[in-house]
Enzyme design. Structure first.
Site, mmCIF file in Angstrom:
data_model
loop_
_atom_site.group_PDB
_atom_site.id
_atom_site.type_symbol
_atom_site.label_atom_id
_atom_site.label_comp_id
_atom_site.label_asym_id
_atom_site.label_seq_id
_atom_site.Cartn_x
_atom_site.Cartn_y
_atom_site.Cartn_z
ATOM 1 C CB CYS A 163 -0.771 -0.056 1.286
ATOM 2 S SG CYS A 163 -1.948 -1.450 1.187
ATOM 3 C CG HIS A 221 -3.398 3.582 0.582
ATOM 4 N ND1 HIS A 221 -3.587 2.993 -0.653
ATOM 5 C CD2 HIS A 221 -3.730 2.292 1.523
ATOM 6 C CE1 HIS A 221 -3.937 1.735 -0.276
ATOM 7 N NE2 HIS A 221 -3.989 1.347 0.929
ATOM 8 C CG ASN A 249 -6.824 -0.985 -0.910
ATOM 9 O OD1 ASN A 249 -5.731 -0.529 -1.372
ATOM 10 N ND2 ASN A 249 -6.486 -1.275 0.384
#
Length: 335
Positions: free
Chosen positions: A115, A262, A292
Site C-alpha cells: 500500500c 492511500h 483499494n
C-alpha cells in the site's frame, strides 16, 4: 541540488464494474454492510479473457502519463514499478514495461511495499533526480487483485475491499527550488508483518506443502488481514507521517491545499480529515468507485484530482500511505 517535478500523470482501470450487489450474489454480504464499514460502492475487476494484467495496465497508464509529460519514451532514464501482484514471481513488471514501451535499454527497478509502494517508489525516483543521475523517471503503481482473492463468504472481509487498476507519473528534473517534491518520509515496523499478508506460495512455503498441510478452511495463498489492528495503526501512522513531512518543510496543516491518502478505507481517510480539520475540497477520495487498489491507489487518485482541476499550480499537495509491512510514508509536493 535538482528538484523532481511531476510532469505527467496517467491512470487506467478495467472497464468491468463490480458492485456491492454483484458481490452479494456470490457471498454473504450486502451493499449496506460494505458501505458502512469501508465506504466502497463498487470496484473494477479484470474480466476473464481480458488482455489486462498488472504490467499491461501499468503500460496503459504510462502511455497517458508520457503523452501528458510531452516526453518521448526514449527520454526515460529509469522505470520504477510498484506492485504486490506482479505478472510473474520473477522477473518483475519493470522490465515488461521497458519492453512494452519498446525502449532499447534502460534500468528497471521493482518496489514491493504494498500500500505504501507508490510513495516509496516516488521517493526512490526523487533521490535519483536530486543527485543528478537521471533526468526523467517513469513511476508506476499497478495491481491485479481480483485474480487472487477468495470470492466466497469465507474471504469476504478482505475480498470486498480490493480492486484492479494502475496509475503512473513521470518525474522530471527541474532547477526550480520552490516547486516539485519537497521531501519524502518512509517508515516500517516489521513486527506486524503477518497482520496483513499473503504467506504462500513462497520460497518458505511452496505449493506442495500448502496443498498437503492445509484444510480448505485455512488457505494461506489468500490474503489475510487483522482489520482492527490495521485500522488502529493506520490512523496513528497517517497522522505522524503527515506531521513529519509538514514540519520538515516548515509547513502547518493550514498550508495543505490537497491531501490524497492511500485509498485503504474511507473511514480511515475521514478520520484523518476530521482530525486535521480539512474540508471536502482539500481531500480527494475515490475508493467509493475503485476500492483499494494498493500501490495504484495514490497515482490513480492524484491523476483524477489533477484531471478535475483540484490541483493547481503552487498548491501544497500531501500524499500519505499506510499498509502491509507495516510500512507507511508521505510525500510533500509543491505543485
Amino acid at each position: 541540488m535538482y528538484r523532481s517535478q511531476i510532469s505527467g500523470l496517467g491512470k487506467y482501470v478495467p472497464e468491468n464494474v463490480v458492485t456491492n450487489d454483484d458481490l452479494a450474489q456470490i457471498m454473504e454480504t450486502s451493499d449496506e454492510w460494505i458501505q458502512e464499514r469501508t465506504g466502497i460502492k463498487e470496484r473494477r475487476h479484470i474480466k476473464k479473457g481480458s488482455e489486462d494484467t498488472t504490467a499491461v495496465m501499468g503500460f496503459k497508464a504510462a502511455q497517458v502519463a508520457l503523452e501528458r509529460a510531452n516526453i518521448d519514451k526514449n527520454d526515460i532514464d529509469l522505470i520504477v514499478f510498484a506492485t504486490l501482484s506482479p505478472d510473474y514471481y520473477f522477473p518483475g513488471c519493470g522490465v515488461q514495461i521497458q519492453d512494452m514501451l519498446n525502449i532499447s535499454t534502460c534500468p528497471a527497478l521493482d518496489v514491493r511495499n504494498q500500500c505504501s509502494g507508490f510513495v516509496y517508489a516516488l521517493s526512490v525516483a526523487d533521490q535519483y533526480i536530486k543527485t543528478g543521475m537521471y533526468e526523467n523517471i517513469l513511476v508506476i503503481g499497478s495491481e491485479n487483485h481480483s485474480g487472487g482473492l477468495d470470492m466466497t463468504t469465507r474471504g469476504r472481509n478482505v475480498s470486498v475491499l480490493f480492486g484492479d487498476g494502475a496509475g503512473a507519473a513521470v518525474l522530471s528534473r527541474s532547477k526550480d527550488k520552490h516547486t516539485g517534491i519537497l521531501s519524502t518520509h518512509l517508515h516500517s515496523e516489521g513486527k506486524f508483518a503477518e497482520e496483513l499478508s499473503l504467506i504462500g506460495p513462497s520460497t518458505k512455503y511452496w505449493v506442495p506443502e500448502i496443498i498437503k498441510d492445509n484444510p480448505q478452511d485455512n488457505i494461506p495463498y489468500y490474503p489475510y488481514m487483522n482489520g482492527q489492528l490495521v485500522f488502529k495503526n493506520a490512523v496513528v501512522r497517517f497522522s505522524e507521517v503527515i506531521h513529519e513531512g509538514l514540519a520538515h518543510n516548515d509547513l502547518s496543516l493550514e498550508d495543505i491545499d490537497m491531501f490524497i491518502p492511500h485509498q485503504a478505507n474511507l473511514r480511515i481517510a475521514q478520520f484523518i480529515q476530521k482530525k486535521f480539520k480539512l474540508s471536502n475540497d482539500q481531500v480527494h477520495n475515490n475508493i467509493q468507485k475503485y476500492g483499494n487498489t494498493t500501490a495504484a491507489s495514490i497515482p490513480i487518485a492524484l491523476t483524477e484530482a489533477w484531471e478535475n482541476n483540484k490541483v493547481q499550480k503552487n498548491d501544497t499537495v500531501v500524499l500519505a500511505a499506510f499498509g502491509s509491512g507495516f510500512t507507511w510514508a508521505s510525500a510533500i509536493i509543491k505543485w
